[in-house]
Scaffold this motif. Structure first.
Motif, PDB file in Angstrom:
ATOM      1  N   VAL A 185     -50.632  58.213   2.029  1.00  0.00           N
ATOM      2  CA  VAL A 185     -51.231  59.240   2.482  1.00  0.00           C
ATOM      3  C   VAL A 185     -52.704  59.126   3.393  1.00  0.00           C
ATOM      4  CG1 VAL A 185     -53.260  61.358   0.776  1.00  0.00           C
ATOM      5  CG2 VAL A 185     -51.153  60.197   0.153  1.00  0.00           C
ATOM      6  N   ALA A 186     -54.324  58.386   2.737  1.00  0.00           N
ATOM      7  CA  ALA A 186     -54.772  58.409   3.987  1.00  0.00           C
ATOM      8  C   ALA A 186     -54.468  57.988   5.547  1.00  0.00           C
ATOM      9  CB  ALA A 186     -55.815  56.408   3.731  1.00  0.00           C
ATOM     10  N   HIS A 187     -53.502  57.110   5.868  1.00  0.00           N
ATOM     11  CA  HIS A 187     -53.576  57.031   7.238  1.00  0.00           C
ATOM     12  C   HIS A 187     -52.085  57.387   8.096  1.00  0.00           C
ATOM     13  CE1 HIS A 187     -51.594  55.218  10.313  1.00  0.00           C
ATOM     14  NE2 HIS A 187     -50.473  55.834  10.856  1.00  0.00           N
ATOM     15  N   HIS A 188     -51.957  58.822   7.530  1.00  0.00           N
ATOM     16  CA  HIS A 188     -51.177  59.599   7.530  1.00  0.00           C
ATOM     17  C   HIS A 188     -51.852  60.809   8.022  1.00  0.00           C
ATOM     18  CE1 HIS A 188     -47.724  57.588   6.396  1.00  0.00           C
ATOM     19  NE2 HIS A 188     -47.089  57.704   7.787  1.00  0.00           N
ATOM     20  N   MET A 189     -52.986  61.901   6.419  1.00  0.00           N
ATOM     21  CA  MET A 189     -53.796  62.174   6.278  1.00  0.00           C
ATOM     22  C   MET A 189     -54.378  61.921   7.653  1.00  0.00           C
ATOM     23  SD  MET A 189     -52.540  64.734   4.500  1.00  0.00           S
ATOM     24  CE  MET A 189     -54.233  65.663   4.843  1.00  0.00           C
ATOM     25  N   SER A 193     -55.344  64.670  10.968  1.00  0.00           N
ATOM     26  CA  SER A 193     -56.854  65.569  11.031  1.00  0.00           C
ATOM     27  C   SER A 193     -57.482  65.690  12.005  1.00  0.00           C
ATOM     28  CB  SER A 193     -57.768  64.309   9.433  1.00  0.00           C
ATOM     29  OG  SER A 193     -58.585  65.225   9.939  1.00  0.00           O
ATOM     30  N   VAL A 194     -57.152  64.852  12.635  1.00  0.00           N
ATOM     31  CA  VAL A 194     -57.315  64.259  14.240  1.00  0.00           C
ATOM     32  C   VAL A 194     -56.428  65.225  14.861  1.00  0.00           C
ATOM     33  CG1 VAL A 194     -57.846  62.663  15.883  1.00  0.00           C
ATOM     34  CG2 VAL A 194     -57.970  62.125  13.968  1.00  0.00           C
ATOM     35  N   GLN A 195     -55.695  64.644  14.850  1.00  0.00           N
ATOM     36  CA  GLN A 195     -54.613  66.057  15.776  1.00  0.00           C
ATOM     37  C   GLN A 195     -54.925  67.502  15.632  1.00  0.00           C
ATOM     38  OE1 GLN A 195     -52.154  65.260  18.264  1.00  0.00           O
ATOM     39  NE2 GLN A 195     -53.406  63.024  18.187  1.00  0.00           N
ATOM     40  N   ALA A 196     -55.680  68.167  14.114  1.00  0.00           N
ATOM     41  CA  ALA A 196     -55.181  68.957  13.390  1.00  0.00           C
ATOM     42  C   ALA A 196     -56.619  69.432  14.909  1.00  0.00           C
ATOM     43  CB  ALA A 196     -55.724  69.428  12.194  1.00  0.00           C
ATOM     44  N   GLY A 197     -57.355  68.598  14.515  1.00  0.00           N
ATOM     45  CA  GLY A 197     -58.783  68.835  15.595  1.00  0.00           C
ATOM     46  C   GLY A 197     -58.654  68.986  16.567  1.00  0.00           C
ATOM     47  N   LEU A 198     -58.193  68.255  17.041  1.00  0.00           N
ATOM     48  CA  LEU A 198     -57.814  68.100  18.383  1.00  0.00           C
ATOM     49  C   LEU A 198     -56.903  69.228  19.375  1.00  0.00           C
ATOM     50  CD1 LEU A 198     -57.694  66.627  21.897  1.00  0.00           C
ATOM     51  CD2 LEU A 198     -55.223  65.615  20.614  1.00  0.00           C
ATOM     52  N   ALA A 199     -56.334  69.932  18.563  1.00  0.00           N
ATOM     53  CA  ALA A 199     -55.231  71.134  18.432  1.00  0.00           C
ATOM     54  C   ALA A 199     -55.897  72.475  18.906  1.00  0.00           C
ATOM     55  CB  ALA A 199     -53.849  71.619  17.876  1.00  0.00           C
ATOM     56  N   THR A 216     -47.379  66.297  16.495  1.00  0.00           N
ATOM     57  CA  THR A 216     -47.908  64.801  16.158  1.00  0.00           C
ATOM     58  C   THR A 216     -47.339  65.088  14.686  1.00  0.00           C
ATOM     59  OG1 THR A 216     -48.818  63.453  18.189  1.00  0.00           O
ATOM     60  CG2 THR A 216     -48.637  63.123  16.336  1.00  0.00           C
ATOM     61  N   ILE A 217     -48.311  66.176  14.435  1.00  0.00           N
ATOM     62  CA  ILE A 217     -49.122  66.547  12.725  1.00  0.00           C
ATOM     63  C   ILE A 217     -47.879  66.433  12.342  1.00  0.00           C
ATOM     64  CG2 ILE A 217     -49.811  68.390  11.694  1.00  0.00           C
ATOM     65  CD1 ILE A 217     -51.952  68.695  13.556  1.00  0.00           C
ATOM     66  N   THR A 218     -46.291  67.684  12.607  1.00  0.00           N
ATOM     67  CA  THR A 218     -45.002  67.962  12.187  1.00  0.00           C
ATOM     68  C   THR A 218     -44.342  66.483  11.895  1.00  0.00           C
ATOM     69  OG1 THR A 218     -45.025  70.012  13.889  1.00  0.00           O
ATOM     70  CG2 THR A 218     -43.057  69.041  13.047  1.00  0.00           C
ATOM     71  N   GLY A 219     -44.288  65.625  12.742  1.00  0.00           N
ATOM     72  CA  GLY A 219     -43.677  64.254  12.437  1.00  0.00           C
ATOM     73  C   GLY A 219     -44.700  63.422  11.624  1.00  0.00           C
ATOM     74  N   LEU A 298     -56.032  50.197  10.771  1.00  0.00           N
ATOM     75  CA  LEU A 298     -55.603  51.515  11.720  1.00  0.00           C
ATOM     76  C   LEU A 298     -56.482  52.597  11.933  1.00  0.00           C
ATOM     77  CD1 LEU A 298     -52.449  50.712  13.930  1.00  0.00           C
ATOM     78  CD2 LEU A 298     -54.621  50.150  14.797  1.00  0.00           C
ATOM     79  N   THR A 299     -56.199  52.707  10.201  1.00  0.00           N
ATOM     80  CA  THR A 299     -56.466  54.330   9.627  1.00  0.00           C
ATOM     81  C   THR A 299     -57.976  54.214   9.452  1.00  0.00           C
ATOM     82  OG1 THR A 299     -54.451  54.230   8.551  1.00  0.00           O
ATOM     83  CG2 THR A 299     -57.147  55.526   7.764  1.00  0.00           C
ATOM     84  N   ASN A 300     -58.662  53.052   8.999  1.00  0.00           N
ATOM     85  CA  ASN A 300     -60.623  52.398   9.376  1.00  0.00           C
ATOM     86  C   ASN A 300     -60.838  52.674  10.766  1.00  0.00           C
ATOM     87  OD1 ASN A 300     -60.261  52.203   6.615  1.00  0.00           O
ATOM     88  ND2 ASN A 300     -59.866  49.778   7.339  1.00  0.00           N
ATOM     89  N   VAL A 301     -59.665  52.550  11.920  1.00  0.00           N
ATOM     90  CA  VAL A 301     -60.763  52.688  12.968  1.00  0.00           C
ATOM     91  C   VAL A 301     -60.394  54.371  13.419  1.00  0.00           C
ATOM     92  CG1 VAL A 301     -59.660  52.156  16.187  1.00  0.00           C
ATOM     93  CG2 VAL A 301     -59.571  50.515  13.918  1.00  0.00           C
ATOM     94  N   LEU A 302     -59.559  54.953  13.329  1.00  0.00           N
ATOM     95  CA  LEU A 302     -59.215  55.928  13.406  1.00  0.00           C
ATOM     96  C   LEU A 302     -60.662  56.719  12.626  1.00  0.00           C
ATOM     97  CD1 LEU A 302     -55.082  57.451  12.504  1.00  0.00           C
ATOM     98  CD2 LEU A 302     -56.873  58.224  14.796  1.00  0.00           C
ATOM     99  N   LYS A 303     -61.570  56.637  11.221  1.00  0.00           N
ATOM    100  CA  LYS A 303     -62.330  57.325  10.779  1.00  0.00           C
ATOM    101  C   LYS A 303     -62.919  57.050  11.556  1.00  0.00           C
ATOM    102  CE  LYS A 303     -59.917  57.411   5.750  1.00  0.00           C
ATOM    103  NZ  LYS A 303     -59.479  56.411   4.623  1.00  0.00           N
ATOM    104  N   HIS A 304     -63.310  55.502  12.046  1.00  0.00           N
ATOM    105  CA  HIS A 304     -64.972  55.176  11.867  1.00  0.00           C
ATOM    106  C   HIS A 304     -65.427  54.966  13.118  1.00  0.00           C
ATOM    107  CE1 HIS A 304     -65.640  54.436   7.345  1.00  0.00           C
ATOM    108  NE2 HIS A 304     -64.061  53.883   7.423  1.00  0.00           N
ATOM    109  N   ALA A 305     -64.368  54.457  14.358  1.00  0.00           N
ATOM    110  CA  ALA A 305     -64.651  53.796  15.623  1.00  0.00           C
ATOM    111  C   ALA A 305     -63.649  54.489  15.852  1.00  0.00           C
ATOM    112  CB  ALA A 305     -64.086  52.780  15.513  1.00  0.00           C
TER     113      ALA A 305
END
Length: 390
Positions: A185-189, A193-199, A216-219, A298-305
């Motif tokens: 859940v953490a990684h995919h969400m 989240s990032v892609q939804a904000g970008l879209a 990307t969100i769909t996949g 990588l999830t932590n990179v997405l969240k914090h950096a």
């Protein structure tokens, strides 16, 4: 052996009736043995000395006292004592099988006393034999009853240990499931989240980028659902017993690191994947452990950096495999580590420990963050790793 009254009463009743029948048949030999013929009062006493045995599982001490009292009256009336020995002996065995040794010792003393009393009343010329028989039979009954009680106690202890072991296994399984759910859940969400904000940001100004982000969100969401469905399928016990059930898809492994990296790239993080050494199949648990650690890092990179560049390096060695995730982000290190270690970091360490590996998590001297996991790929390497940790 302790038997539940609800299930044993019918059996005990049959035993009691059988003993009465044997005692009555034996009583027919009284005259031949030089004893008075049994009359109606004698048969009534014979019944009273055996029928209460039907309730021995419910009230063993009361039954013992009742059959002993009937036997004493029967012996005092001058009838052949052997006829009324079965009920008291079985009652003593029952007491020994369900009561402590001190209580049983008192009952043994009473049975021996009644037996000797029968020898005195009958004016037996072989009192030594009577006393020897009383002591021998009582000791044998006490011993068998004691063994039955100990067996029952050991069985209860074994059931308690098995129940405790089952509870521990359930707790461990819940922890494993919680880690898997967190990783999935953490990684995919995070990617979603990032892609939804970008879209949302480029929806009007850059429709192609918005459509790419939605794709990307769909996949990513489809893959998350697949992994959740796979976990739930493993948890469904009926699927394990159903020969017609569809086999569960394999859990993700190192072969899917490329897909994982592509998802993170789609989330806006430049990620480079490096593989050193010839790839080879590993144990499923080892591959899943390595994959989940990379996924969490990588999830932590997405969240914090999110402004960082990341590198995933996979190295195959002879007896071990190493994965390292580094980034040059300037995010707050305390957020990455967390005050209590964070559920994700705890999961990483537990996975590494489970498979005999080592893991280091922390900031890099030149800036950024690094997660390095080393897992043994052979039993020999695992033993060497265990020796180093002792």
């Amino acid at each position: 052996m302790r038997i539940r009254p609800s299930r044993s009463f019918a059996v005990d009743t049959v035993i009691a009736l059988a003993m009465v029948a044997v005692a009555v048949l034996l009583g027919g030999e009284s005259v031949r043995q030089g004893w008075p013929e049994l009359d109606c009062p004698a048969y009534a006493l014979v019944a009273l000395a055996h029928l209460p045995v039907a309730f021995r599982s419910r009230a063993p001490l009361v039954v013992f006292g009742a059959v002993q009292a009937a036997s004493v009256v029967y012996i005092s009336a001058g009838y052949w004592p052997v006829v009324c020995t079965f009920g008291p002996m079985l009652a003593l065995y029952t007491v020994a099988s369900v009561r402590p040794a001190r209580t049983t010792a008192v009952c043994v003393g009473l049975l021996v006393a009644v037996w000797i009393y029968a020898g005195v009343v009958s004016e037996s010329g072989a009192m030594a034999s009577v006393v020897g028989q009383a002591l021998l039979f009582s000791a044998v009954l006490w011993r068998f009853g004691y063994l039955a009680r100990r067996s029952a106690e050991l069985a209860r202890e074994l059931r308690a240990e098995q129940a405790e072991r089952a509870r521990r296994e359930v707790a461990e399984e819940r922890g494993r499931i919680a880690r898997e759910l967190h990783d999935v859940v953490a990684h995919h969400m995070s990617v979603i989240s990032v892609q939804a904000g970008l879209a949302r940001f480029v929806f009007d100004s850059d429709p192609p980028t918005a459509r790419s982000a939605l794709g990307t969100i769909t996949g990513t969401s489809a893959e998350a659902l697949d992994e959740l469905r796979r976990m739930l399928q493993v948890l469904r016990e009926e699927d394990l017993d159903d020969p017609g059930a569809a086999p569960a898809a394999p859990m993700p492994g190192l072969a899917r690191l490329g897909e994982l990296v592509e998802r993170v790239r789609a989330g806006g993080i430049p990620v480079e994947l490096r593989v050193e050494g010839p790839p080879r199949p590993l144990a499923p648990g080892v591959e899943l452990c390595a994959y989940r650690v990379v996924q969490e890092a990588l999830t932590n990179v997405l969240k914090h950096a999110r402004d960082a560049r990341a590198t995933v390096e996979l190295v195959y060695r002879r007896h071990q495999v190493t994965v390292e995730v580094t980034d040059d982000g300037q995010g707050v290190i305390q957020d990455r580590v967390g005050t209590g270690g964070g559920h994700g970091l705890i999961g990483m360490r537990e996975r590494a420990k489970l498979y005999g590996g080592t893991i280091s998590i922390g900031p890099r001297s030149g800036g950024g963050f690094a997660v390095r996991l080393t897992l043994p790929t052979s039993a020999q390497a695992a033993r060497q790793g265990d020796d180093r940790t002792e």
